[in-house]
Design a protein around this motif. Sequence first.
Motif, PDB file in Angstrom:
ATOM      1  N   LEU A 202      36.970  43.255  31.881  1.00  0.00           N
ATOM      2  CA  LEU A 202      37.494  41.931  31.529  1.00  0.00           C
ATOM      3  C   LEU A 202      38.983  41.835  31.815  1.00  0.00           C
ATOM      4  CD1 LEU A 202      35.506  41.176  28.276  1.00  0.00           C
ATOM      5  CD2 LEU A 202      35.451  39.843  30.410  1.00  0.00           C
ATOM      6  N   GLU A 203      39.722  42.888  31.507  1.00  0.00           N
ATOM      7  CA  GLU A 203      41.153  42.900  31.816  1.00  0.00           C
ATOM      8  C   GLU A 203      41.373  42.689  33.311  1.00  0.00           C
ATOM      9  OE1 GLU A 203      44.918  46.030  31.703  1.00  0.00           O
ATOM     10  OE2 GLU A 203      43.020  46.601  30.797  1.00  0.00           O
ATOM     11  N   ALA A 204      40.617  43.413  34.120  1.00  0.00           N
ATOM     12  CA  ALA A 204      40.741  43.280  35.570  1.00  0.00           C
ATOM     13  C   ALA A 204      40.385  41.868  36.031  1.00  0.00           C
ATOM     14  CB  ALA A 204      39.847  44.307  36.270  1.00  0.00           C
ATOM     15  N   LEU A 205      39.340  41.284  35.454  1.00  0.00           N
ATOM     16  CA  LEU A 205      38.909  39.947  35.861  1.00  0.00           C
ATOM     17  C   LEU A 205      39.906  38.878  35.441  1.00  0.00           C
ATOM     18  CD1 LEU A 205      35.088  40.265  35.133  1.00  0.00           C
ATOM     19  CD2 LEU A 205      36.236  40.325  37.374  1.00  0.00           C
ATOM     20  N   VAL A 206      40.507  39.019  34.280  1.00  0.00           N
ATOM     21  CA  VAL A 206      41.538  38.067  33.863  1.00  0.00           C
ATOM     22  C   VAL A 206      42.695  38.099  34.858  1.00  0.00           C
ATOM     23  CG1 VAL A 206      43.311  37.606  32.111  1.00  0.00           C
ATOM     24  CG2 VAL A 206      40.928  38.011  31.417  1.00  0.00           C
ATOM     25  N   LEU A 207      43.168  39.286  35.161  1.00  0.00           N
ATOM     26  CA  LEU A 207      44.268  39.411  36.130  1.00  0.00           C
ATOM     27  C   LEU A 207      43.862  38.873  37.499  1.00  0.00           C
ATOM     28  CD1 LEU A 207      45.514  42.947  35.118  1.00  0.00           C
ATOM     29  CD2 LEU A 207      46.727  40.790  34.767  1.00  0.00           C
ATOM     30  N   ALA A 208      42.648  39.214  37.925  1.00  0.00           N
ATOM     31  CA  ALA A 208      42.179  38.786  39.245  1.00  0.00           C
ATOM     32  C   ALA A 208      42.070  37.274  39.354  1.00  0.00           C
ATOM     33  CB  ALA A 208      40.830  39.437  39.552  1.00  0.00           C
ATOM     34  N   THR A 209      41.618  36.612  38.278  1.00  0.00           N
ATOM     35  CA  THR A 209      41.430  35.158  38.353  1.00  0.00           C
ATOM     36  C   THR A 209      42.731  34.386  38.210  1.00  0.00           C
ATOM     37  OG1 THR A 209      40.897  34.928  35.981  1.00  0.00           O
ATOM     38  CG2 THR A 209      39.051  35.289  37.509  1.00  0.00           C
ATOM     39  N   HIS A 210      43.746  34.994  37.654  1.00  0.00           N
ATOM     40  CA  HIS A 210      45.027  34.297  37.497  1.00  0.00           C
ATOM     41  C   HIS A 210      46.072  34.700  38.525  1.00  0.00           C
ATOM     42  CE1 HIS A 210      44.182  31.981  33.924  1.00  0.00           C
ATOM     43  NE2 HIS A 210      43.536  33.024  33.454  1.00  0.00           N
ATOM     44  N   LEU A 211      46.018  35.937  38.979  1.00  0.00           N
ATOM     45  CA  LEU A 211      47.100  36.443  39.828  1.00  0.00           C
ATOM     46  C   LEU A 211      46.677  36.887  41.224  1.00  0.00           C
ATOM     47  CD1 LEU A 211      48.884  38.650  37.132  1.00  0.00           C
ATOM     48  CD2 LEU A 211      49.306  36.239  37.692  1.00  0.00           C
ATOM     49  N   LEU A 212      45.378  37.037  41.460  1.00  0.00           N
ATOM     50  CA  LEU A 212      44.950  37.669  42.703  1.00  0.00           C
ATOM     51  C   LEU A 212      43.947  36.857  43.504  1.00  0.00           C
ATOM     52  CD1 LEU A 212      44.750  41.270  41.227  1.00  0.00           C
ATOM     53  CD2 LEU A 212      46.575  40.295  42.659  1.00  0.00           C
ATOM     54  N   GLY A 213      43.887  35.550  43.241  1.00  0.00           N
ATOM     55  CA  GLY A 213      43.110  34.649  44.084  1.00  0.00           C
ATOM     56  C   GLY A 213      41.615  34.644  43.869  1.00  0.00           C
ATOM     57  N   VAL A 214      41.120  35.218  42.793  1.00  0.00           N
ATOM     58  CA  VAL A 214      39.669  35.285  42.575  1.00  0.00           C
ATOM     59  C   VAL A 214      39.161  33.993  41.935  1.00  0.00           C
ATOM     60  CG1 VAL A 214      37.869  36.421  41.194  1.00  0.00           C
ATOM     61  CG2 VAL A 214      39.512  37.785  42.498  1.00  0.00           C
ATOM     62  N   ASP A 215      38.141  33.388  42.565  1.00  0.00           N
ATOM     63  CA  ASP A 215      37.497  32.211  41.986  1.00  0.00           C
ATOM     64  C   ASP A 215      35.973  32.363  41.925  1.00  0.00           C
ATOM     65  OD1 ASP A 215      36.820  31.843  44.661  1.00  0.00           O
ATOM     66  OD2 ASP A 215      38.099  30.094  44.930  1.00  0.00           O
ATOM     67  N   ARG A 216      35.471  33.539  42.328  1.00  0.00           N
ATOM     68  CA  ARG A 216      34.045  33.850  42.222  1.00  0.00           C
ATOM     69  C   ARG A 216      33.916  35.293  41.722  1.00  0.00           C
ATOM     70  NH1 ARG A 216      31.620  32.844  47.981  1.00  0.00           N
ATOM     71  NH2 ARG A 216      33.676  33.602  48.603  1.00  0.00           N
ATOM     72  N   ILE A 217      33.064  35.478  40.723  1.00  0.00           N
ATOM     73  CA  ILE A 217      32.830  36.808  40.159  1.00  0.00           C
ATOM     74  C   ILE A 217      31.355  37.141  40.279  1.00  0.00           C
ATOM     75  CG2 ILE A 217      32.862  38.221  38.064  1.00  0.00           C
ATOM     76  CD1 ILE A 217      35.232  36.440  37.106  1.00  0.00           C
ATOM     77  N   LEU A 218      31.065  38.300  40.834  1.00  0.00           N
ATOM     78  CA  LEU A 218      29.707  38.818  40.901  1.00  0.00           C
ATOM     79  C   LEU A 218      29.626  40.041  40.001  1.00  0.00           C
ATOM     80  CD1 LEU A 218      30.437  37.666  43.883  1.00  0.00           C
ATOM     81  CD2 LEU A 218      28.313  38.779  44.516  1.00  0.00           C
ATOM     82  N   VAL A 219      28.617  40.097  39.150  1.00  0.00           N
ATOM     83  CA  VAL A 219      28.336  41.277  38.339  1.00  0.00           C
ATOM     84  C   VAL A 219      27.051  41.858  38.902  1.00  0.00           C
ATOM     85  CG1 VAL A 219      27.941  42.196  36.026  1.00  0.00           C
ATOM     86  CG2 VAL A 219      29.449  40.206  36.349  1.00  0.00           C
ATOM     87  N   VAL A 220      27.125  43.141  39.357  1.00  0.00           N
ATOM     88  CA  VAL A 220      26.037  43.695  40.164  1.00  0.00           C
ATOM     89  C   VAL A 220      25.651  45.109  39.723  1.00  0.00           C
ATOM     90  CG1 VAL A 220      25.223  44.117  42.516  1.00  0.00           C
ATOM     91  CG2 VAL A 220      26.946  42.345  42.116  1.00  0.00           C
ATOM     92  N   PRO A 221      24.772  45.236  38.720  1.00  0.00           N
ATOM     93  CA  PRO A 221      24.170  46.543  38.461  1.00  0.00           C
ATOM     94  C   PRO A 221      23.107  46.814  39.529  1.00  0.00           C
ATOM     95  CG  PRO A 221      23.269  44.917  36.979  1.00  0.00           C
ATOM     96  CD  PRO A 221      24.330  44.213  37.797  1.00  0.00           C
ATOM     97  N   HIS A 222      22.405  47.931  39.442  1.00  0.00           N
ATOM     98  CA  HIS A 222      21.463  48.273  40.507  1.00  0.00           C
ATOM     99  C   HIS A 222      20.205  48.953  39.987  1.00  0.00           C
ATOM    100  CE1 HIS A 222      22.299  52.644  40.517  1.00  0.00           C
ATOM    101  NE2 HIS A 222      23.465  52.245  40.031  1.00  0.00           N
TER     102      HIS A 222
END
Length: 171
Positions: A76-96
């Motif tokens: 979640l920490e990584a996703l918060v940073l990614a969506t505000h500071l690193l241009g992320v507007d799509r998130i995929l969660v992918v177990p296998h």
Amino acid sequence: MSDTSSAGKGFDDLIEANRDYADAFEMAGFDGVAQAGVAIVTCMDSRIDPLGLVGLKPGDAKIFRNPGGRVGGDALEALVLATHLLGVDRILVVPHTRCAMASNSEAELRERVGASAGKDASWMTFHTIADQERALREDLARVRTHPLIAAGVETAGFIYDVDTGLLRRVE
């Protein structure tokens, strides 16, 4: 330990491979923004090529890997940073499929790790997954309801089949 273990080999082979990599390196000066606007949370399993499985290349996405591909506090920490500071507007969660975290119990993993380590591992928590689809839905809800994930970010969950290479969407 498996026959494919590199224990005792040191790092010379990897450093040599790095020299070859650096000879063809083309990302100098890259700003680190996810060029395709994608973040992928997935398992650390070596059968998964997180960029390749969705047709991306280095620089296109932010990748967060952990056992089981779960969305915990660090993800979640990584996703918060990614969506505000690193241009992320799509998130995929992918177990296998065939994931050790979803096909073993806590007791089984403690036993296996303890036997391999030659030490008591009964105190260690591995966060095994009893129901992979339910866990994925919980993780998606965790992302979608987090107050600091940027507004308008699309989030989707998929289970990656390690035997076919296909993604199956989980709603």
